[in-house]
Design a protein around this motif. Structure first.
Motif, PDB file in Angstrom:
ATOM      1  N   GLU A  34       0.809  -1.192   0.003  1.00 16.36           N
ATOM      2  CA  GLU A  34      -0.037   0.100   0.017  1.00 16.36           C
ATOM      3  C   GLU A  34       0.789   1.291   0.048  1.00 16.36           C
ATOM      4  OE1 GLU A  34      -0.444  -1.829   3.182  1.00 16.36           O
ATOM      5  OE2 GLU A  34      -1.747  -3.309   2.695  1.00 16.36           O
ATOM      6  N   ARG A  36       2.181   4.641   1.369  1.00 17.83           N
ATOM      7  CA  ARG A  36       2.139   5.176   2.661  1.00 17.83           C
ATOM      8  C   ARG A  36       2.760   6.626   2.488  1.00 17.83           C
ATOM      9  NH1 ARG A  36      -0.743   2.435   6.071  1.00 17.83           N
ATOM     10  NH2 ARG A  36       0.700   1.226   7.351  1.00 17.83           N
ATOM     11  N   GLU A  37       2.426   7.423   3.558  1.00 19.27           N
ATOM     12  CA  GLU A  37       2.874   8.595   3.694  1.00 19.27           C
ATOM     13  C   GLU A  37       3.571   8.864   5.077  1.00 19.27           C
ATOM     14  OE1 GLU A  37       1.348  12.365   2.440  1.00 19.27           O
ATOM     15  OE2 GLU A  37       0.128  11.727   1.082  1.00 19.27           O
ATOM     16  N   SER A  38       4.663   9.112   5.224  1.00 17.89           N
ATOM     17  CA  SER A  38       5.715   9.017   6.184  1.00 17.89           C
ATOM     18  C   SER A  38       5.552  10.538   6.787  1.00 17.89           C
ATOM     19  CB  SER A  38       7.011   8.702   6.111  1.00 17.89           C
ATOM     20  OG  SER A  38       7.478   8.647   7.015  1.00 17.89           O
ATOM     21  N   GLY A  64      -2.760   4.490  10.402  1.00 14.43           N
ATOM     22  CA  GLY A  64      -1.352   4.028  10.110  1.00 14.43           C
ATOM     23  C   GLY A  64      -0.892   3.639  11.730  1.00 14.43           C
ATOM     24  N   GLN A  65       0.634   3.614  11.660  1.00 17.03           N
ATOM     25  CA  GLN A  65       1.255   3.078  12.803  1.00 17.03           C
ATOM     26  C   GLN A  65       2.278   4.023  13.003  1.00 17.03           C
ATOM     27  OE1 GLN A  65       2.195  -1.082  12.565  1.00 17.03           O
ATOM     28  NE2 GLN A  65       2.790  -0.918  10.412  1.00 17.03           N
ATOM     29  N   LYS A  67       6.394   4.189  13.347  1.00 19.15           N
ATOM     30  CA  LYS A  67       7.344   3.235  12.788  1.00 19.15           C
ATOM     31  C   LYS A  67       8.635   3.684  13.497  1.00 19.15           C
ATOM     32  CE  LYS A  67       5.704   1.146   9.163  1.00 19.15           C
ATOM     33  NZ  LYS A  67       5.892  -0.512   9.381  1.00 19.15           N
ATOM     34  N   GLU A  86       3.707   6.232   9.903  1.00 23.49           N
ATOM     35  CA  GLU A  86       3.475   6.143   8.441  1.00 23.49           C
ATOM     36  C   GLU A  86       1.716   6.251   8.271  1.00 23.49           C
ATOM     37  OE1 GLU A  86       5.415   2.853   6.526  1.00 23.49           O
ATOM     38  OE2 GLU A  86       7.330   4.049   6.305  1.00 23.49           O
ATOM     39  N   LEU A  87       1.320   6.793   7.444  1.00 27.24           N
ATOM     40  CA  LEU A  87      -0.118   6.822   7.358  1.00 27.24           C
ATOM     41  C   LEU A  87      -0.637   6.344   5.802  1.00 27.24           C
ATOM     42  CD1 LEU A  87      -0.952  10.622   8.450  1.00 27.24           C
ATOM     43  CD2 LEU A  87      -1.198   8.467   9.754  1.00 27.24           C
ATOM     44  N   ASP A  88      -1.676   5.742   5.839  1.00 26.51           N
ATOM     45  CA  ASP A  88      -2.371   4.968   4.764  1.00 26.51           C
ATOM     46  C   ASP A  88      -2.611   6.086   3.759  1.00 26.51           C
ATOM     47  OD1 ASP A  88      -3.476   3.451   2.913  1.00 26.51           O
ATOM     48  OD2 ASP A  88      -5.076   2.740   4.038  1.00 26.51           O
ATOM     49  N   ALA A  89      -1.850   6.112   2.681  1.00 25.79           N
ATOM     50  CA  ALA A  89      -2.163   7.193   1.517  1.00 25.79           C
ATOM     51  C   ALA A  89      -3.578   7.354   0.997  1.00 25.79           C
ATOM     52  CB  ALA A  89      -1.138   7.014   0.505  1.00 25.79           C
ATOM     53  N   GLY A 103       2.431  10.070  -1.477  1.00 20.11           N
ATOM     54  CA  GLY A 103       3.716   9.657  -0.639  1.00 20.11           C
ATOM     55  C   GLY A 103       4.564  10.814  -0.802  1.00 20.11           C
TER      56      GLY A 103
END
Length: 183
Positions: A34, A36-38, A64-65, A67, A86-89, A103
């Protein structure tokens, strides 16, 4: 006894490998694929109880979670603990109306401009585990960054952090002058 046919053995090995690959793909369901946006958060209070892998949620919706939890030397704002999330884009894209979430941090920057803030919240009172709780604070909206100079690369957006209600209460209790009250 009949000798084993190399064609049959090869056929069954290929079928087995294909079935194993399909089972792994079905089990993992795209884990790690997937977008991700960090981004980074910087907490000024203790992050004791926050673990790598802890959830990041927005009003109860998983986003997200965590990291990485790092250490940084004290700076002008005092000692702060950097935490990378990191978030789900696709979730970020939903929030910003279909833009961003690619991203490069543009989606997170747009959310920060709308007042997105992060705080630590208690996941379990029994274990003391924490998670990152995202929310919108309309008093913390910021002006859009100047994008008139296309030669400067965009910087990864940082989500501002605020103290949790429990941290506010602890600060108030610590600020009470008990000897003065006793006099």
């Amino acid at each position: 006894m009949k000798p084993y046919s190399p064609w049959r053995i090869g056929f069954f090995l290929i079928i087995g490998a294909v079935l194993l690959g399909a089972a792994l793909a079905w089990t993992l369901k795209g884990v790690g694929f997937e977008a991700r946006e960090s981004t980074w958060l910087h907490f000024s209070n203790s992050v004791y109880g926050l673990q790598v892998g802890a959830p990041v949620v927005l009003r109860g919706v998983p986003m997200g979670q965590v990291k990485e939890i790092a250490l940084a030397p004290p700076g002008p704002q005092g000692f702060r603990v950097p935490v990378r999330i990191e978030l789900d884009a696709s979730r970020v894209r939903q929030l910003v109306g279909g833009e961003g979430g690619d991203g490069n941090g543009a989606g997170i920057a747009a959310l920060v401009q709308q007042g997105l803030v992060a705080r630590l919240s208690t996941q379990s009172l029994l274990t003391g585990q924490l998670y990152v709780d995202l929310d919108f604070d309309p008093t913390r909206t910021v002006r859009a960054a100047d994008t008139s100079n296309p030669s400067t690369p965009p910087r990864t957006a940082e989500i501002p952090t605020v103290a949790s209600p429990l941290q506010d209460l602890q600060a108030q209790v610590q600020g009470i002058d008990l000897p003065g009250l006793a006099r």
